[in-house]
Design a protein around this motif. Structure first.
Motif, PDB file in Angstrom:
ATOM      1  N   ALA A 116       0.582  -1.545  -0.172  1.00 18.61           N
ATOM      2  CA  ALA A 116       0.044  -0.234   0.023  1.00 18.61           C
ATOM      3  C   ALA A 116       0.695   0.913  -0.094  1.00 18.61           C
ATOM      4  CB  ALA A 116      -0.881   0.106   1.089  1.00 18.61           C
ATOM      5  N   LEU A 117       0.661   2.056  -0.848  1.00 19.31           N
ATOM      6  CA  LEU A 117       0.968   3.803  -0.558  1.00 19.31           C
ATOM      7  C   LEU A 117       0.303   4.431  -0.175  1.00 19.31           C
ATOM      8  CD1 LEU A 117       2.981   4.912  -3.665  1.00 19.31           C
ATOM      9  CD2 LEU A 117       1.346   6.213  -2.002  1.00 19.31           C
ATOM     10  N   VAL A 118       0.366   5.269   0.740  1.00 21.28           N
ATOM     11  CA  VAL A 118      -0.141   6.044   2.041  1.00 21.28           C
ATOM     12  C   VAL A 118       0.179   7.457   1.449  1.00 21.28           C
ATOM     13  CG1 VAL A 118      -1.070   6.748   3.760  1.00 21.28           C
ATOM     14  CG2 VAL A 118      -0.460   4.239   3.449  1.00 21.28           C
ATOM     15  N   PHE A 119      -0.654   8.262   0.890  1.00 20.50           N
ATOM     16  CA  PHE A 119       0.103  10.023   0.173  1.00 20.50           C
ATOM     17  C   PHE A 119      -0.546  10.308   1.117  1.00 20.50           C
ATOM     18  CE2 PHE A 119       1.261  13.533  -2.179  1.00 20.50           C
ATOM     19  CZ  PHE A 119       2.129  13.262  -2.672  1.00 20.50           C
ATOM     20  N   VAL A 120       0.086  11.437   2.606  1.00 24.29           N
ATOM     21  CA  VAL A 120      -0.608  12.614   3.041  1.00 24.29           C
ATOM     22  C   VAL A 120      -0.107  13.244   2.285  1.00 24.29           C
ATOM     23  CG1 VAL A 120      -0.451  13.604   5.424  1.00 24.29           C
ATOM     24  CG2 VAL A 120       0.806  11.186   4.989  1.00 24.29           C
ATOM     25  N   ILE A 121      -1.833  14.456   2.345  1.00 24.22           N
ATOM     26  CA  ILE A 121      -1.911  15.721   1.777  1.00 24.22           C
ATOM     27  C   ILE A 121      -2.521  16.415   3.104  1.00 24.22           C
ATOM     28  CG2 ILE A 121      -3.019  17.284   0.618  1.00 24.22           C
ATOM     29  CD1 ILE A 121      -3.429  15.463  -1.034  1.00 24.22           C
ATOM     30  N   ASP A 122      -1.304  18.346   3.333  1.00 26.39           N
ATOM     31  CA  ASP A 122      -1.747  18.647   4.920  1.00 26.39           C
ATOM     32  C   ASP A 122      -3.522  19.873   3.411  1.00 26.39           C
ATOM     33  OD1 ASP A 122      -1.578  20.646   6.030  1.00 26.39           O
ATOM     34  OD2 ASP A 122       0.346  21.579   6.421  1.00 26.39           O
ATOM     35  N   GLU A 204      -8.005   4.853  12.497  1.00 26.11           N
ATOM     36  CA  GLU A 204      -9.581   4.156  11.728  1.00 26.11           C
ATOM     37  C   GLU A 204      -9.417   4.202  10.582  1.00 26.11           C
ATOM     38  OE1 GLU A 204     -13.213   3.528   9.405  1.00 26.11           O
ATOM     39  OE2 GLU A 204     -11.612   5.291   9.465  1.00 26.11           O
ATOM     40  N   ALA A 205      -8.521   5.346   9.653  1.00 21.35           N
ATOM     41  CA  ALA A 205      -7.870   5.685   8.026  1.00 21.35           C
ATOM     42  C   ALA A 205      -7.253   3.693   8.321  1.00 21.35           C
ATOM     43  CB  ALA A 205      -7.644   6.907   8.360  1.00 21.35           C
ATOM     44  N   PHE A 206      -6.098   4.133   9.444  1.00 17.93           N
ATOM     45  CA  PHE A 206      -4.866   3.214   8.805  1.00 17.93           C
ATOM     46  C   PHE A 206      -5.592   1.637   8.909  1.00 17.93           C
ATOM     47  CE2 PHE A 206      -1.030   5.225   8.909  1.00 17.93           C
ATOM     48  CZ  PHE A 206       0.074   3.654   8.084  1.00 17.93           C
ATOM     49  N   SER A 207      -6.271   1.389   9.629  1.00 18.10           N
ATOM     50  CA  SER A 207      -7.463   0.437   9.381  1.00 18.10           C
ATOM     51  C   SER A 207      -7.413  -0.440   8.747  1.00 18.10           C
ATOM     52  CB  SER A 207      -8.574   0.185  11.041  1.00 18.10           C
ATOM     53  OG  SER A 207      -8.128   0.521  12.166  1.00 18.10           O
ATOM     54  N   LYS A 208      -8.269   1.173   7.830  1.00 17.44           N
ATOM     55  CA  LYS A 208      -9.299   0.114   6.570  1.00 17.44           C
ATOM     56  C   LYS A 208      -7.529   0.121   5.350  1.00 17.44           C
ATOM     57  CE  LYS A 208     -12.547   1.282   7.015  1.00 17.44           C
ATOM     58  NZ  LYS A 208     -13.893   0.565   7.246  1.00 17.44           N
ATOM     59  N   VAL A 209      -6.222   0.400   5.915  1.00 16.03           N
ATOM     60  CA  VAL A 209      -5.575   0.250   4.664  1.00 16.03           C
ATOM     61  C   VAL A 209      -4.824  -1.090   5.074  1.00 16.03           C
ATOM     62  CG1 VAL A 209      -2.852   1.277   4.600  1.00 16.03           C
ATOM     63  CG2 VAL A 209      -5.106   2.588   4.701  1.00 16.03           C
ATOM     64  N   VAL A 210      -4.504  -1.199   6.445  1.00 17.14           N
ATOM     65  CA  VAL A 210      -4.235  -2.343   7.047  1.00 17.14           C
ATOM     66  C   VAL A 210      -4.870  -3.642   6.698  1.00 17.14           C
ATOM     67  CG1 VAL A 210      -2.930  -4.515   9.225  1.00 17.14           C
ATOM     68  CG2 VAL A 210      -2.813  -1.778   8.797  1.00 17.14           C
ATOM     69  N   LYS A 212      -6.851  -4.235   4.498  1.00 23.78           N
ATOM     70  CA  LYS A 212      -6.786  -4.544   2.244  1.00 23.78           C
ATOM     71  C   LYS A 212      -5.412  -5.141   2.323  1.00 23.78           C
ATOM     72  CE  LYS A 212      -9.303  -0.563   1.023  1.00 23.78           C
ATOM     73  NZ  LYS A 212      -8.978   1.176  -0.046  1.00 23.78           N
ATOM     74  N   LEU A 213      -4.580  -5.329   3.520  1.00 21.41           N
ATOM     75  CA  LEU A 213      -3.120  -6.307   3.320  1.00 21.41           C
ATOM     76  C   LEU A 213      -3.543  -8.093   3.880  1.00 21.41           C
ATOM     77  CD1 LEU A 213      -0.502  -3.832   4.031  1.00 21.41           C
ATOM     78  CD2 LEU A 213      -1.280  -3.663   1.905  1.00 21.41           C
ATOM     79  N   ILE A 214      -4.807  -8.120   4.270  1.00 25.88           N
ATOM     80  CA  ILE A 214      -5.330  -9.328   5.161  1.00 25.88           C
ATOM     81  C   ILE A 214      -5.872  -9.980   4.412  1.00 25.88           C
ATOM     82  CG2 ILE A 214      -5.930 -10.502   6.705  1.00 25.88           C
ATOM     83  CD1 ILE A 214      -6.276  -7.517   8.676  1.00 25.88           C
ATOM     84  N   PRO A 215      -5.296 -11.327   3.492  1.00 20.56           N
ATOM     85  CA  PRO A 215      -5.762 -11.833   2.940  1.00 20.56           C
ATOM     86  C   PRO A 215      -6.891 -12.641   3.057  1.00 20.56           C
ATOM     87  CG  PRO A 215      -3.345 -12.747   2.545  1.00 20.56           C
ATOM     88  CD  PRO A 215      -3.890 -11.766   3.798  1.00 20.56           C
ATOM     89  N   GLN A 216      -7.253 -12.484   4.669  1.00 25.63           N
ATOM     90  CA  GLN A 216      -8.171 -13.571   5.607  1.00 25.63           C
ATOM     91  C   GLN A 216      -9.565 -12.081   5.813  1.00 25.63           C
ATOM     92  OE1 GLN A 216      -5.016 -13.337   6.312  1.00 25.63           O
ATOM     93  NE2 GLN A 216      -3.677 -15.511   6.121  1.00 25.63           N
TER      94      GLN A 216
END
Length: 380
Positions: A116-122, A204-210, A212-216
């Protein structure tokens, strides 16, 4: 640690009924989330956009106010996240001054192993330059690895009105999508999150990111759906107790207030447990908690393993069936154990196949050497 009151008793389910004790069932072994190489999350954005602050607050328990004293990132920082036995991954924090368009930049090695690529915008700054860099980064990364999940954190939204937040999100979403469409990349899916380190939105946002990396993940969600439907529970989260990222939840919508209550409950359990333990984390197979709110709602926490907790929200009248809930929880935890046992067996077979038929074009470079090389060549 157990929180009890006079009406409700946690951990008193009769063991002589033959349902078994709340033992670990082999779930404490590290690496249950997979023996394969750890997924890599790249944290990118312009300088002073808040990338390092996000990493420190979410994964290292730094107070948001302490991040004011963090220096600007001057080199790639690789951070191994080993809090959860189900999800182990790496976060690479990139300095804002790295030029991904530079032909000497080894984009194949950086983006090739990226999940995953997380791009942070101020959100409080002029984001024209940020959107230009985002477009160039996505185009470069997608060319190398089309499987990358692209996430945009519209960050530092604390203190901004709700109308301004939504307007910024719509504007950034529209412009980013138009830029990729002009580049002929309509097939790329972008996810946008409004975040701040001063509330639970970043977790909550990082939960959504992580997730997507869980195959199960689909299996975990299905197990949670079955569990709550047979237990009279309104909402359930499977939490990583250290980072407060939720690994999975049921199919009902996530209400931010409910999520914050569950996060606060985990903090209470961990803080109280640590008073009576010298270990770094006092969360163990005896950990459980029951909190009754003044609106006739029950928060119920059960330990799944020393890394994960199941936190449930239910009506007070439905907790009269605590025996049924506890029995269903045992079935739920056993099912999770079986899911990951199958996963580990599959990975072992894949590893054996790779050893028998190695690929000739695979270049095995140590990640630390790669980071050092990029830092030396592009950050002098």
């Amino acid at each position: 640690m157990s929180y009890e009151d006079d009406e409700y008793h946690v951990d008193t389910f009769p063991k002589d009924f033959g349902y078994g004790s709340f033992d670990q069932d082999g779930l404490d072994e590290p690496g249950m989330g997979g023996g394969e190489s750890k997924p890599r999350i790249l944290l990118m954005g312009l300088r002073r956009s808040g990338k390092s602050s996000i990493q420190k607050v979410v994964f290292h328990k730094m107070s948001p106010n302490e991040t004011l004293f963090l220096e600007s990132t001057s080199k790639i920082v690789k951070d191994d996240i080993n809090n959860s036995s189900f999800v182990q991954f790496q976060i690479w924090d990139f300095p804002g001054q790295i030029d991904f368009i530079d032909p000497t930049f080894d984009s194949d090695m950086i983006f090739g192993g990226c999940g995953a690529l997380v791009f942070v915008i101020d959100a409080k700054d002029d984001y024209n330059e940020a959107l230009t860099k985002f477009k160039n980064t996505v185009i470069k990364a997608y060319k190398v690895n089309p499987r990358i999940k692209f996430e945009v954190f519209i960050h530092k939204v604390d203190g901004i009105s709700d109308d301004s937040k939504m307007e910024s999100q719509r504007d950034i979403h529209q412009r980013a999508s138009d830029d990729l469409s002009d580049a002929g990349l309509n097939q790329i899916h972008l996810s946008f999150h409004l975040t701040s380190i001063y509330d639970h939105s970043i977790f909550e946002a990082f939960s959504k990111v992580v997730q997507k990396l869980i195959p199960q993940l689909p299996t975990l969600e299905n197990l949670l759906n079955i569990f709550i439907s047979h237990s009279g529970i309104e909402k359930a989260f499977l939490f990583d107790v250290v980072s407060k990222i939720y690994i999975a939840t049921d199919c009902s919508p996530v209400d931010m207030q409910s999520y914050e209550l569950c996060c606060d409950m985990i903090d209470v359990v961990i803080d109280l447990s640590s008073i009576y333990s010298s270990e770094e984390t006092a969360f163990d197979h005896e950990s459980s908690s029951l909190i009754k709110l003044n609106n006739n709602t029950i928060l119920y926490l059960r330990e799944v393993n020393k890394f994960l907790a199941l936190v449930c929200i239910l009506r007070e009248e439905n907790f009269n069936r605590q025996g049924v809930i506890d029995y269903n929880f045992l079935c739920f935890r056993k099912a999770i154990s079986e899911v990951f046992e199958l996963r580990m067996k599959s990975q072992k077979l894949e590893t054996l196949d790779e050893q028998i038929e190695p690929e000739d074009d695979v270049v095995d470079e140590d990640e630390d050497e790669l980071v050092a090389r990029v830092n030396e060549n592009h950050l002098n």
